[in-house]
Design a protein around this motif. Structure first.
Motif, PDB file in Angstrom:
ATOM      1  N   VAL A 175     -30.377 -48.602  27.107  1.00 27.22           N
ATOM      2  CA  VAL A 175     -30.682 -47.304  26.606  1.00 27.22           C
ATOM      3  C   VAL A 175     -28.855 -46.500  25.611  1.00 27.22           C
ATOM      4  CG1 VAL A 175     -31.811 -45.920  27.307  1.00 27.22           C
ATOM      5  CG2 VAL A 175     -29.683 -45.194  28.480  1.00 27.22           C
ATOM      6  N   TYR A 176     -28.156 -46.066  25.656  1.00 33.40           N
ATOM      7  CA  TYR A 176     -26.903 -45.691  24.671  1.00 33.40           C
ATOM      8  C   TYR A 176     -26.967 -44.241  24.082  1.00 33.40           C
ATOM      9  CZ  TYR A 176     -27.680 -50.657  22.721  1.00 33.40           C
ATOM     10  OH  TYR A 176     -27.705 -52.153  22.794  1.00 33.40           O
ATOM     11  N   ASP A 177     -26.051 -43.857  25.082  1.00 33.59           N
ATOM     12  CA  ASP A 177     -26.067 -41.857  25.518  1.00 33.59           C
ATOM     13  C   ASP A 177     -24.718 -41.763  25.330  1.00 33.59           C
ATOM     14  OD1 ASP A 177     -25.468 -43.438  27.638  1.00 33.59           O
ATOM     15  OD2 ASP A 177     -26.725 -41.983  28.881  1.00 33.59           O
ATOM     16  N   ARG A 178     -24.708 -40.591  24.998  1.00 31.70           N
ATOM     17  CA  ARG A 178     -23.377 -40.211  24.952  1.00 31.70           C
ATOM     18  C   ARG A 178     -23.338 -38.559  25.298  1.00 31.70           C
ATOM     19  NH1 ARG A 178     -18.920 -38.623  20.091  1.00 31.70           N
ATOM     20  NH2 ARG A 178     -17.182 -37.440  21.115  1.00 31.70           N
ATOM     21  N   GLU A 179     -23.216 -37.755  26.008  1.00 34.87           N
ATOM     22  CA  GLU A 179     -22.253 -36.668  26.987  1.00 34.87           C
ATOM     23  C   GLU A 179     -21.443 -36.053  25.814  1.00 34.87           C
ATOM     24  OE1 GLU A 179     -25.052 -34.907  28.540  1.00 34.87           O
ATOM     25  OE2 GLU A 179     -25.644 -36.932  30.050  1.00 34.87           O
ATOM     26  N   TYR A 180     -21.854 -34.700  25.598  1.00 35.09           N
ATOM     27  CA  TYR A 180     -20.545 -33.631  25.209  1.00 35.09           C
ATOM     28  C   TYR A 180     -19.868 -32.801  25.878  1.00 35.09           C
ATOM     29  CZ  TYR A 180     -22.397 -36.135  20.883  1.00 35.09           C
ATOM     30  OH  TYR A 180     -22.414 -36.894  19.611  1.00 35.09           O
ATOM     31  N   PRO A 181     -18.977 -31.921  25.799  1.00 38.95           N
ATOM     32  CA  PRO A 181     -18.417 -31.422  26.355  1.00 38.95           C
ATOM     33  C   PRO A 181     -18.175 -30.505  26.637  1.00 38.95           C
ATOM     34  CG  PRO A 181     -16.502 -32.309  25.423  1.00 38.95           C
ATOM     35  CD  PRO A 181     -17.870 -32.869  25.385  1.00 38.95           C
ATOM     36  N   PHE A 182     -19.343 -29.655  25.406  1.00 38.86           N
ATOM     37  CA  PHE A 182     -19.449 -28.661  25.054  1.00 38.86           C
ATOM     38  C   PHE A 182     -22.077 -28.016  25.195  1.00 38.86           C
ATOM     39  CE2 PHE A 182     -20.002 -30.327  21.038  1.00 38.86           C
ATOM     40  CZ  PHE A 182     -18.733 -30.883  21.091  1.00 38.86           C
ATOM     41  N   ALA A 183     -21.909 -27.407  25.369  1.00 38.01           N
ATOM     42  CA  ALA A 183     -23.313 -26.875  25.044  1.00 38.01           C
ATOM     43  C   ALA A 183     -23.594 -25.692  24.127  1.00 38.01           C
ATOM     44  CB  ALA A 183     -24.177 -26.055  26.752  1.00 38.01           C
ATOM     45  N   TRP A 184     -24.589 -25.442  23.346  1.00 39.66           N
ATOM     46  CA  TRP A 184     -24.724 -24.263  22.723  1.00 39.66           C
ATOM     47  C   TRP A 184     -25.689 -23.349  23.897  1.00 39.66           C
ATOM     48  CZ3 TRP A 184     -27.598 -25.195  17.189  1.00 39.66           C
ATOM     49  CH2 TRP A 184     -26.225 -25.407  16.505  1.00 39.66           C
ATOM     50  N   LEU A 185     -25.172 -21.860  23.703  1.00 43.77           N
ATOM     51  CA  LEU A 185     -25.368 -20.855  23.759  1.00 43.77           C
ATOM     52  C   LEU A 185     -26.545 -20.224  23.015  1.00 43.77           C
ATOM     53  CD1 LEU A 185     -24.637 -17.649  26.494  1.00 43.77           C
ATOM     54  CD2 LEU A 185     -26.222 -17.724  24.395  1.00 43.77           C
TER      55      LEU A 185
END
Length: 391
Positions: A175-185
């Motif tokens: 698997v290839y993944d990436r977490e982002y340093p922000f979210a959506w409210l």
């Protein structure tokens, strides 16, 4: 109870239900298994933008009546930065459009069509498991309403989402993944939209977006830290932030009752293959994109459009489209991943590190280039309205 069918579909979200409708057009029998209840699948609030190709496919399958009546066709989007708002006219640039129509509405239309057709769908299935996917008779087992059920099929299709059982059934999967340093409210508000088309805004405080679900319901988003607590965002604070990030001279954001609010982390994810033996993956079971480019639902639709036609070709004696499904689907998906990552990076502030102010000013330069270059706008329009399926 034992059932014999050609195709066992695990997951009754939009991908699984749509695949079933495609198989119906080719006279291929199938059974659908879903862990959640019908009410749950109908109530999930998800994506709301359909690419033109998605709309055309739904119409070809006889699912376009309510879509044409209630969907909101949009010629383009607005990009906003530095207190300026610029319209990107997709129809003028490349002759294509998108349509605002919520994922839950697509699921409602599909569910009604399946109910009318008498499709065998097992909701609230417990202990779903796969076996024999490398054999000629793969099996799906589960328990439903106190009864043990065995489905023996020619092929199994996993449309059961990121947390489903199908992808883990593939051995040695990368698997290839990436977490982002922000979210959506995200919030739903009972108020007429204050814009005729979607607004994507980069502000010094972070990203904001004005979308909609109908002419009576607005959908709005704010960039927040990924560990943010929704309880720290009362309605007044949300509206204050939206006014600040979306505001431009001469324009007013109308407020209304907020009926739903939640925080969604952002990530990218792709499985190394979408088929193994007699098992195929589609939609969120195989890949996830950040929501910035409106590609999640549309990617799932593209997958099952390719897979449905490939299965039909296989039963007509041409196995090549089935054997090449993963390669073709992933080729399109990686282009989609690129576009979603590009949109996300261009429109969100990353305050980590010492270069955050430099990065923000570079983002403003990037947006300036996009709104001043017809070539850049055409590229955005082509990708936003949807790449070909590669059938």
């Amino acid at each position: 109870m034992s059932i014999r069918t050609r195709i066992a579909i695990v997951g009754a979200g939009p991908a699984g239900l749509l695949l079933g409708r495609i198989l119906d057009t080719h006279g291929i029998d199938y059974v659908i298994v879903e862990r959640k209840s019908l009410e749950y699948t109908l109530g999930r609030i998800r994506a709301g933008i359909l690419e033109q190709g998605s709309v055309e496919l739904l119409e070809r399958l006889g699912l376009g009546e309510r879509l044409r009546r209630e969907g909101l066709e949009h010629r383009g989007i607005y990009l906003q930065f530095a207190g300026e708002r610029h319209h990107i006219d997709f129809e003028k640039l490349i002759g294509r459009t998108v349509t605002v129509y919520g994922q839950q509405e697509v699921v409602k239309d599909l569910s009604r069509a399946h109910q009318a057709a008498g499709t065998a769908i097992y909701y609230e299935a417990e202990d779903v498991a796969l076996d024999g996917i490398e054999s000629e008779r793969p099996r799906v087992t589960f328990r439903c309403r106190g009864e043990d059920v065995l489905i023996e099929a020619d092929y199994v299709v996993g449309t059961d989402g990121f947390h489903g059982v199908c992808r883990p059934s593939i051995p040695d999967l990368e698997v290839y993944d990436r977490e982002y340093p922000f979210a959506w409210l995200g919030v739903l508000a009972s108020v007429r939209p204050s814009t005729d088309e979607l607004i994507y805004a980069l502000h010094a405080d972070g990203f904001a977006m004005h979308s909609m679900r109908s002419m009576e319901v607005s959908r709005l988003y704010l960039q927040v830290p990924p560990d943010e607590n929704i309880d720290d965002w009362p309605d007044d604070r949300i509206w204050e932030a939206l006014h600040r990030r979306l505001g431009v001279p001469g324009w007013t954001l109308d407020e209304g009752e907020i009926t739903d609010k939640s925080i969604t982390p952002m990530r990218s994810f792709v499985a190394s293959t979408m088929q193994h033996g007699r098992l195929f993956l589609a939609g969120d079971a195989a890949h996830i994109v950040p929501p910035t480019g409106a590609k999640g639902l549309n990617s799932a639709i593209a997958d099952v459009a390719m897979l449905g036609e490939a299965i039909a070709a296989g039963y007509r004696g041409n196995p090549e489209p089935m054997s090449s499904y993963s390669r073709r689907a992933l080729s399109r998906q990686w282009k989609t991943q690129y576009f979603s990552r590009w949109m996300t990076a261009m429109l969100h502030r990353d305050d980590r590190g010492d270069s955050s102010e430099y990065d923000y000013l570079a983002q403003l330069g990037q947006l300036r280039y996009v709104v001043e270059s017809e070539f850049a706008q055409c590229s955005l329009a082509e990708q936003y309205t949807g790449l070909p399926y590669g059938l």
